[in-house]
Structures are given as structure tokens and as C-alpha cells.
Design an enzyme around this catalytic site. Structure first.
Site, PDB file in Angstrom:
ATOM      1  N   ILE A 215      -7.034   7.324  -0.928  1.00 35.89           N
ATOM      2  CA  ILE A 215      -7.107   5.837  -0.991  1.00 35.89           C
ATOM      3  C   ILE A 215      -7.675   5.339   0.200  1.00 35.89           C
ATOM      4  CG2 ILE A 215      -4.854   6.067   0.154  1.00 35.89           C
ATOM      5  CD1 ILE A 215      -3.979   3.515  -0.946  1.00 35.89           C
ATOM      6  N   SER A 216      -8.756   4.533   0.148  1.00 38.15           N
ATOM      7  CA  SER A 216      -9.681   3.987   1.317  1.00 38.15           C
ATOM      8  C   SER A 216      -8.926   3.326   2.421  1.00 38.15           C
ATOM      9  CB  SER A 216     -10.672   3.157   0.450  1.00 38.15           C
ATOM     10  OG  SER A 216     -11.483   3.734  -0.668  1.00 38.15           O
ATOM     11  N   GLN A 217      -9.628   3.480   3.502  1.00 37.13           N
ATOM     12  CA  GLN A 217      -9.184   2.641   4.748  1.00 37.13           C
ATOM     13  C   GLN A 217      -8.844   1.170   4.280  1.00 37.13           C
ATOM     14  OE1 GLN A 217     -12.212   2.587   7.355  1.00 37.13           O
ATOM     15  NE2 GLN A 217     -10.889   2.249   9.184  1.00 37.13           N
TER      16      GLN A 217
ATOM     17  N   ARG B   6       0.688  -1.249  -0.132  1.00 38.61           N
ATOM     18  CA  ARG B   6      -0.015   0.069  -0.153  1.00 38.61           C
ATOM     19  C   ARG B   6       0.908   1.292   0.001  1.00 38.61           C
ATOM     20  NH1 ARG B   6      -3.389   3.170   3.685  1.00 38.61           N
ATOM     21  NH2 ARG B   6      -5.583   3.478   2.676  1.00 38.61           N
TER      22      ARG B   6
END
Ligand code: SAM
Length: 225
Positions: A63-65, A37
Site C-alpha cells: 500500500i503506497s506511502q 487507512r
């Protein structure tokens, strides 16, 4: 081989943020353990890449959790080899996660700068089963339909009709539906011409902007998934 100094942070993320919250598909957990990530965020934010939070990417997007990425992936019920459509490429991280499980991932993004950056990151990782398209994703990608799974990673005011139509028999569509301030994560399933759906969890995403989404990207809150 270069040592991966983030390996332990990923392992902690999987055990403390995902497994404890109920993510149980071992295939999903294994992919979350391996996709870097930190390569999908600005170098200045790498220290926070495995924290339990969404992070900013260019053009006021996010950017999502990690938990939301894992949850939405699990909800797609992928077994391996599927053709998957993603609307909202953003950094490309969710697409990379999907590409490790599915056969082919088509991912759609409306912002040119994000398309260029995501393509670069995905190709650096050697993920040659992902294709990025710079289009209005609310229209889907009819030329490669039908899809066994469709995921929308931006907040829709309602389910875009073209996406329902591009879902294959038995296909799953996972997306946040609601207002700009907050949404429910929904999973739609197609059986013939019928669709059923479940409302699963409250979420807060950046808006899905397009013909079958919001008409502009005016923002009304400060922080999004
Ligand atoms: N999946 C992404 C990731 O892993 O980094 C995060 C996506 S971010 C929360 C939402 C993205 O949806 C933004 O990059 C935004 O530009 C994009 N988006 C919004 N409306 C769109 C549309 N109509 N078509 C394609 N992308 C859209």
C-alpha cells in the site's frame, strides 16, 4: 457512533506529511483526513497505518506511502464527478481516496487474493461507486472508456498504449515510468490525438506485470512504495 481512535493520527499525517510537502488541493487533503487507512492493512500493522511509509500487503505487494497517494490524486486534477480508471488496486486504499472525489472508479488488479480483500474493505466502507476487476490492467478497461483520469500505481517500463487510447479528450494519465529499480512519476495529457507529458518526481513502485508492462514479477530490490 464508534469512536475513531485514529482520527488524530490522520490529522497529523495531513499536516506533517502532506501539507508541508506541498499538497494544497483542499479536496484531496480533506479526503486523506477521512479515509481510514488502518482498515486497508493487516491488523498487526495498524499501529503504523499513518506513518510516512509504504506498508506490505499480501502477495509481496504494498500500500503506497500516504504522500504518494495524495500527490498522484492531486495530479489527476479531479473536480468531482469524473470517471476514473485505476490500474493496481492492491489494498483498495487509493481507490477509496479517488471514490470520495470522483463519480465512478473502475480499479483493476491481477492478483485474485487482493481483489477479494479490496472488495470486502471497500464494501464495508459503503463505497458503492468503486468496481474492482480481476484483469491485466495494462490493457485498460475498454468497455467503460473513455476516462477523464487514469492512474497506474505500479511501475511501467513505458506508457501502456491501451491506456493512452482510453483517455478522454483533455484527460490526465498519472503513472511511474522507468526501470524496476526506480521510476519517474509522469503525467500525460490528451489533446485530440496529441499527447504531452511532464516528468515530475522520482519514485519506486512494485512492477506493473502484463502484456504492456513487465513480463514477470521477478523482484530485484527489497522495499517499494
Ligand atoms: N493502489 C494500491 C493501494 O492503494 O493499496 C497500491 C498498489 S501496489 C503498489 C501495485 C499493485 O499493482 C499490486 O497490487 C499489483 O498486484 C498490481 N499490478 C501489477 N501489475 C498489474 C496489472 N497488469 N494489472 C493490474 N494490477 C497490477
Amino acid at each position: 457512533m464508534k469512536k475513531d481512535k485514529y482520527r488524530q493520527a490522520r490529522e497529523r499525517m495531513v499536516e506533517q506529511q502532506l501539507r508541508t510537502r506541498g499538497i494544497s488541493d483542499e479536496r484531496v487533503l480533506q479526503v486523506m483526513r477521512s479515509v481510514p487507512r488502518h482498515l486497508f492493512v493487516d491488523p498487526d500493522l495498524r499501529y503504523a497505518a499513518y506513518s510516512d511509509a509504504p506498508l506490505p500487503i499480501p502477495q509481496q505487494q504494498t500500500i503506497s506511502q500516504p504522500y504518494i497517494v495524495a500527490l498522484m490524486t492531486e495530479l489527476l486534477e479531479l473536480k468531482g464527478g469524473e470517471r476514473v480508471l485505476e490500474v493496481g488496486t492492491g489494498s483498495g486504499y487509493q481507490a477509496a481516496v479517488l471514490a470520495h472525489i470522483a463519480g465512478k472508479v473502475y480499479t483493476l488488479e491481477r492478483i485474485h487474493e487482493l481483489v477479494v480483500q479490496a472488495e470486502k474493505t471497500l464494501s464495508k466502507l459503503g463505497l458503492d461507486n468503486v468496481e474492482v476487476f480481476e484483469v491485466d490492467g495494462t490493457l485498460g478497461l475498454p468497455e467503460h472508456a473513455p476516462y477523464e483520469a487514469i492512474i497506474v500505481t505500479a511501475a511501467a517500463p513505458h506508457v501502456p498504449e491501451p491506456l493512452k487510447q482510453q483517455l478522454g479528450e483533455g484527460g490526465r494519465l498519472v503513472l511511474p515510468v522507468g526501470s524496476r529499480m526506480g521510476q519517474m512519476l509522469e503525467r500525460w495529457r490528451r489533446t485530440g490525438d496529441d499527447f504531452s507529458h511532464e516528468r515530475l518526481a522520482p519514485v519506486a513502485f512494485v512492477p506493473l506485470v502484463g502484456d504492456h508492462g513487465w513480463k514477470d514479477d521477478e523482484r530485484r530490490t527489497a522495499w517499494w512504495i
